[in-house]
Design a protein around this motif. Structure first.
Motif, PDB file in Angstrom:
ATOM      1  N   SER A 173       0.813  -1.205   0.000  1.00 48.79           N
ATOM      2  CA  SER A 173       0.000   0.000   0.000  1.00 48.79           C
ATOM      3  C   SER A 173       0.854   1.265   0.000  1.00 48.79           C
ATOM      4  O   SER A 173       1.935   1.304   0.598  1.00 48.79           O
ATOM      5  CB  SER A 173      -0.921  -0.008   1.223  1.00 48.79           C
ATOM      6  OG  SER A 173      -1.653   1.190   1.294  1.00 48.79           O
ATOM      7  N   ILE A 186      -4.197   3.088   7.816  1.00 50.27           N
ATOM      8  CA  ILE A 186      -5.551   3.094   7.253  1.00 50.27           C
ATOM      9  C   ILE A 186      -6.537   2.518   8.267  1.00 50.27           C
ATOM     10  O   ILE A 186      -7.606   3.088   8.516  1.00 50.27           O
ATOM     11  CB  ILE A 186      -5.599   2.281   5.943  1.00 50.27           C
ATOM     12  CG1 ILE A 186      -4.670   2.905   4.893  1.00 50.27           C
ATOM     13  CG2 ILE A 186      -7.034   2.200   5.403  1.00 50.27           C
ATOM     14  CD1 ILE A 186      -4.467   2.038   3.670  1.00 50.27           C
ATOM     15  N   THR A 219     -13.232   2.633  -5.020  1.00 55.32           N
ATOM     16  CA  THR A 219     -12.135   2.023  -5.771  1.00 55.32           C
ATOM     17  C   THR A 219     -12.662   1.575  -7.123  1.00 55.32           C
ATOM     18  O   THR A 219     -13.836   1.242  -7.266  1.00 55.32           O
ATOM     19  CB  THR A 219     -11.551   0.808  -5.022  1.00 55.32           C
ATOM     20  OG1 THR A 219     -10.492   0.234  -5.806  1.00 55.32           O
ATOM     21  CG2 THR A 219     -12.610  -0.257  -4.776  1.00 55.32           C
ATOM     22  N   SER A 269      -9.348   5.048  -3.029  1.00 54.58           N
ATOM     23  CA  SER A 269      -8.136   4.498  -3.615  1.00 54.58           C
ATOM     24  C   SER A 269      -8.042   4.959  -5.067  1.00 54.58           C
ATOM     25  O   SER A 269      -8.876   4.594  -5.895  1.00 54.58           O
ATOM     26  CB  SER A 269      -8.167   2.962  -3.551  1.00 54.58           C
ATOM     27  OG  SER A 269      -7.068   2.407  -4.227  1.00 54.58           O
ATOM     28  N   ILE A 299      -5.868   7.475  -0.983  1.00 54.53           N
ATOM     29  CA  ILE A 299      -4.716   6.582  -1.114  1.00 54.53           C
ATOM     30  C   ILE A 299      -4.348   6.507  -2.582  1.00 54.53           C
ATOM     31  O   ILE A 299      -5.171   6.150  -3.416  1.00 54.53           O
ATOM     32  CB  ILE A 299      -5.056   5.165  -0.597  1.00 54.53           C
ATOM     33  CG1 ILE A 299      -5.518   5.217   0.856  1.00 54.53           C
ATOM     34  CG2 ILE A 299      -3.872   4.233  -0.761  1.00 54.53           C
ATOM     35  CD1 ILE A 299      -6.125   3.923   1.336  1.00 54.53           C
ATOM     36  N   ALA A 355      -4.410  -0.323  -2.514  1.00 52.03           N
ATOM     37  CA  ALA A 355      -4.868  -0.248  -1.129  1.00 52.03           C
ATOM     38  C   ALA A 355      -5.211  -1.653  -0.646  1.00 52.03           C
ATOM     39  O   ALA A 355      -5.615  -2.506  -1.445  1.00 52.03           O
ATOM     40  CB  ALA A 355      -6.094   0.657  -1.021  1.00 52.03           C
TER      41      ALA A 355
END
Length: 476
Positions: A264, A271, A287, A316, A347, A351
């Protein structure tokens, strides 16, 4: 419990894309725990992905073969998710170049595998297996409806009445519930088919070889996919169709959940600590999988929707890949992260999805509707907001709506949704009383039962291992 003798030897051969490899790695682990001896074929740049699996399964060895050169594939690139989607046919075709090296390896091995278990994009391995006098089992990382549509396309070869109409609807009356799709949402592997073209004919033969293979093992489970699994059995004309999913690491397998698929960009523990401070089922995870990169217009509307929604979220963001112009993709709008500080976590890159989804704080996911993600969300009891982008994702979205486990927000890789609409559906997704939440919790229980000792997936896995043991016996 049926155990395959003293190590029935099989070869596992994945298609090198994250969405395909992860499920096959999980299946490999399951088979190793059942006593099989496994050789896992991998190309050099993917060898590191096997480290967690190899460290806990001494019965697994690797066969490392160079990725075959192809004029359209950049040197040193071996993973489909690192290339534009239009190069998928080139990857599939290139991997066919491993036929002769594999044939030589088999014939020189003192105790070669009695079966090849390979991805549905590697149908040519059926012909390799036939040449060797062994069995090939197709592995599907996709669901039953997607596979049924794939078979129908390449067997029936439907054509458009108007070759220029991307919205012309193609229906499949022989598949349960008669699914229909506009031409533009069919598999691009098929929609670009040109009769007589060598690549197109190779792809067709790959799928037809899947149908001709000895068996089919799927990352699915009966309670969720029953009608389409039965259709596949009827279509193939035999019962060697095993649904052994959801194939996922167990809760206690931290290496499986935290490192699954990569490392990650934000440490997994940070997280999870961030999620620890949030209320149960109130966080939305966003995501779009390992291959979809959003355009800046899409990024802007999605960011605005998240900001207006008022919900807590983890986003993500997949970064651009080779061939995508700098500055046109995956740009988080300036100032966005400052404005949502404390409420949103962005992120960049991969992830730890399984860990995020299984956290008590996460209640919904806005996603591309890839099959791995669908199953991971079901196991976690998370409501799905579907934005299918391509390939099997349109079919998966249909199944989700049929099962009332999610809703389709929009569709298409070119679609730029309205931020106000996104804000509304994102805010509503964490409502504890919505029908989809109740349904996904029922499916979560069903998935747990399927993989329990007496469940349908566990029984299918035992049956599969017993069939492999029979192959071992027949060769001795």
């Amino acid at each position: 419990m049926v155990v395959a003798g003293t190590g029935t030897h099989v070869l596992m051969f994945p298609y090198p894309a994250q969405g395909h490899m992860i499920a096959l790695l999980d299946l490999t682990h399951q088979l190793a725990t059942k006593g099989l001896t496994i050789t896992f074929l991998v190309t050099p740049k993917n060898l590191h992905i096997l480290k967690p699996l190899l460290s806990t399964n001494p019965s697994i060895t690797t066969l490392v073969l160079p990725f075959p050169a192809h004029p359209l594939i950049p040197d040193g690139v071996e993973n489909a998710q690192d290339m534009p989607a239009h190069l998928t046919p080139a990857v599939i075709t290139a991997l066919g170049g491993l036929h002769q090296p594999l044939l030589s390896w088999f014939r020189s091995h003192a105790s070669p595998p009695v079966a090849i278990i390979s991805d549905i994009f590697l149908g040519w391995t059926h012909h390799l297996a036939s040449e060797l006098g062994i069995r090939r089992i197709a592995f599907s990382p996709a669901g039953g409806l997607s596979l049924a549509v794939m078979h129908a396309l390449w067997c029936e070869l439907p054509k458009r009445n108007n070759p220029n109409d991307e919205n012309e609807v193609v229906s499949f009356p022989n598949i349960p519930n008669t699914p229909k799709f506009p031409w533009k949402y069919l598999s691009p592997l098929y929609s670009t088919y040109v009769e007589g073209d060598p690549v197109s004919e190779f792809l067709k033969n790959v799928i037809l070889a899947n149908i001709a293979s000895w068996g089919l093992i799927m990352n699915s489970f009966t309670e969720f996919d029953r009608v389409y699994l039965q259709h596949l059995r009827d279509e193939l004309g035999h019962d060697r169709v095993w649904a052994v999913g959801p194939l996922q690491p167990k809760d206690h397998d931290q290496s499986g959940t935290a490192q699954r698929g990569g490392s990650s960009s934000v440490p997994a523990n940070l997280i999870l600590s961030w999620l620890d401070k949030r209320e149960d089922h109130k966080v939305v995870y966003v995501t779009f999988g390992s291959q979809t990169v959003l355009t800046n217009d899409q990024m802007e509307q999605l960011a605005s929707g998240l900001e207006k929604s008022g919900v807590h979220f983890v986003w993500s963001v997949k970064e651009p890949i080779e061939g995508q112009a700098d500055g046109e993709y995956a740009t988080v709008p300036p100032g966005f992260e400052d404005r949502v500080a404390g409420r949103g976590l962005v992120i960049r890159g991969w992830a730890p999805q399984v860990s995020i989804l299984r956290h008590r704080a996460v209640g919904a996911i806005l996603c591309h509707c890839g099959w791995n993600t669908v199953l991971e969300a079901i196991v976690a009891g998370v409501v799905m907001l579907a934005w299918p982008m391509g390939a099997d994702q349109f079919r998966n979205a249909i199944v989700l709506e049929q099962q009332k486990a999610g809703v389709k927000v929009c569709e298409g890789a070119e679609t730029v949704p309205d931020s106000a609409y996104l804000a509304q559906v994102i805010a509503e997704s964490v409502d504890e009383n919505r029908v989809e939440r109740q349904r996904v919790m029922e499916l979560r229980e069903a998935a747990g039962e399927a993989t329990s000792a007496r469940g349908s997936s566990a029984k299918d896995l035992e049956s599969f291992v017993a069939h492999l043991a029979g192959l071992e016996f027949s060769f001795n």
